[in-house]
Design a protein around this motif. Sequence first.
Motif, short mmCIF file in Angstrom:
data_model
loop_
_atom_site.label_atom_id
_atom_site.label_comp_id
_atom_site.label_asym_id
_atom_site.label_seq_id
_atom_site.Cartn_x
_atom_site.Cartn_y
_atom_site.Cartn_z
N ILE A 286 8.52 4.26 12.30
CA ILE A 286 9.56 5.29 12.28
C ILE A 286 9.86 5.73 10.85
O ILE A 286 9.94 6.93 10.54
N GLY A 287 10.00 4.74 9.94
CA GLY A 287 10.28 5.07 8.54
C GLY A 287 9.16 5.87 7.90
O GLY A 287 9.41 6.84 7.17
N ALA A 288 7.91 5.46 8.18
CA ALA A 288 6.76 6.17 7.60
C ALA A 288 6.67 7.60 8.11
O ALA A 288 6.42 8.54 7.34
N MET A 289 6.89 7.77 9.41
CA MET A 289 6.81 9.12 9.97
C MET A 289 7.93 10.01 9.42
O MET A 289 7.71 11.17 9.08
N LEU A 290 9.14 9.48 9.33
CA LEU A 290 10.25 10.26 8.79
C LEU A 290 9.98 10.68 7.35
O LEU A 290 10.22 11.83 6.96
N PHE A 291 9.50 9.75 6.55
CA PHE A 291 9.21 10.06 5.15
C PHE A 291 8.09 11.10 5.04
O PHE A 291 8.17 12.03 4.24
N THR A 292 7.06 10.92 5.87
CA THR A 292 5.91 11.84 5.83
C THR A 292 6.32 13.26 6.19
O THR A 292 6.01 14.23 5.47
N PHE A 293 7.03 13.41 7.31
CA PHE A 293 7.43 14.75 7.75
C PHE A 293 8.46 15.36 6.80
O PHE A 293 8.42 16.57 6.51
N SER A 294 9.41 14.55 6.31
CA SER A 294 10.46 15.08 5.43
C SER A 294 9.90 15.54 4.09
O SER A 294 10.43 16.49 3.49
N SER A 295 8.84 14.87 3.63
CA SER A 295 8.25 15.26 2.35
C SER A 295 7.28 16.41 2.47
O SER A 295 6.72 16.88 1.47
N ALA B 266 -0.67 -3.05 13.08
CA ALA B 266 0.21 -1.89 13.33
C ALA B 266 1.11 -1.65 12.12
O ALA B 266 1.30 -0.50 11.69
N VAL B 267 1.66 -2.73 11.57
CA VAL B 267 2.51 -2.61 10.37
C VAL B 267 1.69 -2.04 9.22
O VAL B 267 2.12 -1.11 8.51
N LEU B 268 0.49 -2.62 9.01
CA LEU B 268 -0.35 -2.18 7.88
C LEU B 268 -0.73 -0.71 8.02
O LEU B 268 -0.75 0.03 7.03
N PHE B 269 -1.06 -0.28 9.23
CA PHE B 269 -1.46 1.11 9.44
C PHE B 269 -0.37 2.08 8.98
O PHE B 269 -0.63 3.03 8.24
N PHE B 270 0.86 1.81 9.40
CA PHE B 270 1.96 2.70 9.01
C PHE B 270 2.26 2.61 7.51
O PHE B 270 2.60 3.60 6.87
N LEU B 271 2.12 1.39 6.96
CA LEU B 271 2.36 1.23 5.53
C LEU B 271 1.30 1.95 4.71
O LEU B 271 1.60 2.50 3.64
N PHE B 272 0.06 1.95 5.17
CA PHE B 272 -1.00 2.66 4.45
C PHE B 272 -0.73 4.17 4.47
O PHE B 272 -0.99 4.87 3.49
N ILE B 273 -0.25 4.68 5.60
CA ILE B 273 0.11 6.10 5.67
C ILE B 273 1.25 6.40 4.69
O ILE B 273 1.20 7.37 3.93
N MET B 274 2.25 5.53 4.71
CA MET B 274 3.41 5.75 3.83
C MET B 274 3.01 5.65 2.36
O MET B 274 3.51 6.40 1.51
#
Length: 433
Positions: free
Chosen positions: A27-36, A285-293
């Motif tokens: 959720i945090g990674a997606m919010l940061f990605t879309f907001s930026s 799953a954690v690593l995947f989102f962290l790599f995106i972020m």
Amino acid sequence: MLLFLLAMLIIVALILVEIPVAFAFGIGAMLFTFSSGNDISFLIPHGFKTASGFALLALPLFIFAGLLMAEGGISERLLNFVNALVGRIKGGLGAVTVLTCALFGAISGSSSAAIAAVGQIMIPRMVREGYPAGHATALVACSSVLALLIPPSIPMIIFSITGGLSVGAAFLSTIIPGILLTFIYCALNIWFLKDNPNIQVEPAVPFKTAAKQVAVSGYKALFALLMPLIILGAIYSGIATPTEAAAIAVIYAIPVGLLIYKGMTLRSLGSVTIRAVTMTGSIMAVLFFLFIMSRAMILEQIPKELAEALLQISENKYVILLMINVLLLLIGMIVDDISGSVLAAIIFLPVVNALGIDPIHFAAIVGVNLGLGNVSPPCAPMLYMAGGVSKLSLDKYLTPTLKFLCLGHLPMVMLVTFIPELSLFLPKLLLGY
């Protein structure tokens, strides 16, 4: 920078309300990605590519190997061997616990596995022999984080891969701090208990009898003790990469558990495999989102902005390292060691590189500091896990935990931070780093 801080606050809040860590970071990674304003169709392939790299294959293999050895009956044999060595002094059983956690870390690479395997045996045993239950719980919790420092360490693998560093050098960087902390905890345990009249001590025996007991217990634990030697020997001799060494560990652990120690059956082998797959899936799953972020952070130049912000406070690298240590401690309090390793790599590694701090030195700082955070209240994931084993309330083991941390672990964080050779000596000696 503001968007990044907001995303991190959301992640922390979600974790504190017990949302699964993978979902919180997602959720945090997606919010940061879309907001930026970044293109998610570009970032998702990057996450898949990084998570499917060959080097990262070492993660599920080491997890599987550690679970196989734990299921195979290794814990009791290690405990008996260490007990034969140091169990006949006052407080010796506590030293047995510390040393066994360190040895088990060299096999499993996981703090939680050390608590589950060693704590369930040693906490009741120490209590039966007169140890205060709170002291026994605190000792197991604090000793469990030695698994982060004694290779093969799963968090160090993750940190190295995320930061693009040598896994072998990162492994070596934490060995000396890990050994020193092992002996510090043994000494503190004996010192804290020296005036306790309730502690039972095994009667002394003639030297030949003691030597025979050490030899017999060592022979029974031989295949367990050989595993870290085989893994590290394969890596540092150049025979195998860390991923290949992890595969060797799995191939070695199955016949040892099934045929030699006979603590594992074909049915339990299946359940261990399922547990390893489940654990790996949650971590990936954690690593995947962290790599995106992390890629979104780089595109937004967050590491550069953070470095500039810290340099505005002070240009002294040790002052900045102290500030980073405080932040690492907070991260370790909130999340597990693996998530903390990824966050340290993506947030702080670019900063220390910009400051001219050796990244392998920083890897050791991260390993030691995250261990401190994992047993530091208020969140303290490893501390509460040990409390779950002993079934005590926090107030019973909080004071002895703080004594171990303040007199043992915190000074080690400072030593590793201010004396780089503690972490760089072995990489230079063995790898010419």
